[in-house]
Design an enzyme around this catalytic site. Structure first.
Site, short mmCIF file in Angstrom:
data_model
loop_
_atom_site.label_atom_id
_atom_site.label_comp_id
_atom_site.label_asym_id
_atom_site.label_seq_id
_atom_site.Cartn_x
_atom_site.Cartn_y
_atom_site.Cartn_z
N CYS A 38 0.86 -1.19 0.00
CA CYS A 38 0.00 0.00 0.00
C CYS A 38 0.89 1.23 0.00
O CYS A 38 1.98 1.22 0.58
CB CYS A 38 -0.84 -0.04 1.28
SG CYS A 38 -1.93 1.37 1.50
N THR A 40 0.48 3.64 1.77
CA THR A 40 0.65 3.97 3.19
C THR A 40 1.94 3.36 3.74
O THR A 40 2.59 3.94 4.61
CB THR A 40 -0.57 3.49 3.99
OG1 THR A 40 -1.72 4.20 3.54
CG2 THR A 40 -0.39 3.74 5.49
N HIS A 43 4.51 5.86 3.18
CA HIS A 43 4.38 6.98 4.11
C HIS A 43 4.92 6.59 5.49
O HIS A 43 5.57 7.39 6.17
CB HIS A 43 2.92 7.43 4.25
CG HIS A 43 2.34 7.92 2.98
ND1 HIS A 43 2.93 8.87 2.19
CD2 HIS A 43 1.19 7.58 2.33
CE1 HIS A 43 2.20 9.09 1.12
NE2 HIS A 43 1.14 8.33 1.18
N HIS A 60 -0.25 -4.37 6.26
CA HIS A 60 -1.52 -4.38 6.99
C HIS A 60 -2.61 -5.18 6.30
O HIS A 60 -3.73 -5.23 6.79
CB HIS A 60 -1.98 -2.96 7.34
CG HIS A 60 -1.89 -1.97 6.23
ND1 HIS A 60 -0.74 -1.28 5.93
CD2 HIS A 60 -2.81 -1.54 5.34
CE1 HIS A 60 -0.96 -0.47 4.89
NE2 HIS A 60 -2.21 -0.62 4.52
N CYS A 93 -15.15 -0.22 24.74
CA CYS A 93 -15.51 1.21 24.69
C CYS A 93 -16.83 1.40 23.94
O CYS A 93 -17.35 0.48 23.32
CB CYS A 93 -14.40 2.02 24.01
SG CYS A 93 -14.25 1.73 22.24
N CYS A 104 -12.19 3.03 17.89
CA CYS A 104 -11.73 2.66 19.24
C CYS A 104 -10.50 3.49 19.60
O CYS A 104 -9.51 3.51 18.86
CB CYS A 104 -11.38 1.17 19.26
SG CYS A 104 -10.72 0.63 20.85
ZN LIG Z 1 -3.21 0.73 3.24
ZN LIG Z 2 -12.76 0.05 21.87
#
Ligand SMILES: [Zn+2]
Ligand SMILES: [Zn+2]
Length: 343
Positions: A38, A40, A43, A60, A93, A104
């Site tokens: 990716c 990303t 980056h 990821h 949460c 989250c």
């Molecule tokens: Zn990505």
């Molecule tokens: Zn959470």
């Protein structure tokens, strides 16, 4: 094992030898067959988005098979074919309780704050695993968690996309080409922009109208596409000041502008036009496990096609990175592995 490790910011992505991790309680060890590369990742390598503690293994989105079970793993077995939701969340949460796990406040992400899938093996929490059907290849499955599920989350949930909507996707790269398919599947009309004719040609094959903004006025094209009303929804995969400024001019009153790109940009929003038009600017962060389950099903049903533009072995990361940076590509880059045990 071989892995792509960030040891310091600003260097090149290098393949290094690392110990094979052991699964903790509630985790499995996955032999990674393919992972999605990716922008990303680049980056993160640059340090523009901090990773926390280094060294860190990137990656990821991935697919592979379970090869070891930690303690307290229930419902998963050796050789299960899996992919994984990216976010590891608290489950307690208000956002987790309402299914909006991407918000989250304590989430950790695979390939960001925790070692990821650009490696031969990765440990994953069982809560993140999603089973893959036999008919789905590892290469196709590897790009579902980010390149496909994020577009699904953005368009369907954040954008509220629906039948009859007119969508403009600014930048039709590894994510955008899946955005085209999802928008068409939802019954929307889609216009996409790219400076690359081959990207426009593929998007048109999936039912989009292509516009090369270096050859044609985007404002005029969108006016024609929407009978002068402006787009209902804009997906900004480019994420620059210029793309945002231009995007707001082609968005209709009450239209939604989706911020997708993971870049550290700042924008100036003139308040009076926003007041008058009631345009909505909406952030879109990643995807949930349910989004990933949904796209796996859509792919299995043949309604959605993961677009892998090129695949390279993990050891050819330099070539893969150069290809990604050149933009000379349609679809997503996948990094593959070969193992002695492969069948
Ligand atoms: Zn990505
Ligand atoms: Zn959470």
């Amino acid at each position: 094992m071989r892995a792509l490790v960030v040891c310091q910011y600003g260097g090149a992505l290098e393949v290094m030898d690392r110990p094979i991790p052991r699964p903790g309680a509630g985790e499995v060890l996955v032999r990674v067959r393919a992972s999605g590369l990716c922008s990303t990742d680049l980056h993160l390598l640059s340090g523009r988005q901090p990773l926390g503690e280094l060294p860190r293994i990137l990656g990821h989105e991935l697919a592979g098979e379970v090869v070891e079970l930690g303690h307290d793993v229930v419902g998963w077995q050796l050789d299960d074919r899996v992919t994984a939701a990216i976010d590891i969340t608290c489950g307690r949460c208000r956002h987790c309780r309402s299914g909006q796990t991407q918000r989250c406040p304590t989430l950790r992400r695979i390939g960001f704050e925790r070692d990821g899938g650009h490696a031969e093996y990765v440990t994953l929490p069982q809560a993140n695993l999603v089973a893959l059907p036999q008919e789905l290849s590892y290469e196709s499955a590897a790009i579902l968690p980010d390149a496909v599920a994020c577009m699904y989350h953005s368009l369907i949930h954040q954008g509220g996309l629906s039948v009859g909507h007119r969508v403009v996707i600014l930048g039709v790269g590894g994510l955008g080409i899946h955005g085209v398919q999802i928008a068409r599947l939802a019954g929307a009309q889609v216009l996409v922009t790219s400076r690359r004719q081959e990207r426009l040609a593929l998007a048109e094959r999936y039912g989009a109208t292509g516009v090369n903004p270096t050859r044609q006025s985007l404002e005029e094209a969108v006016a024609e596409f929407t009978a002068g009303e402006g787009a209902d929804l804009i997906v900004d995969n480019i994420g620059t000041r210029a793309s945002m400024r231009q995007g707001l001019t082609i968005l209709r009153p009450d239209g939604k502008f989706l911020i997708i790109a993971y870049l550290n940009e700042s924008f100036e929003i003139p308040s009076v036009p926003l007041f008058k038009t009631e345009q909505q600017i909406i952030g879109c962060r990643g995807s949930t496990k349910q989004d990933l389950i949904d796209v796996v099903r859509l792919v299995r049903l043949g309604q959605l096609t993961p677009v892998v533009g090129a695949s390279y072995s993990l050891d050819r990361i330099r070539e893969a990175t150069a290809r990604l940076e050149s933009g000379d590509l349609v679809g997503r880059i996948v990094l593959t592995r070969s193992f002695d045990t492969s069948t």
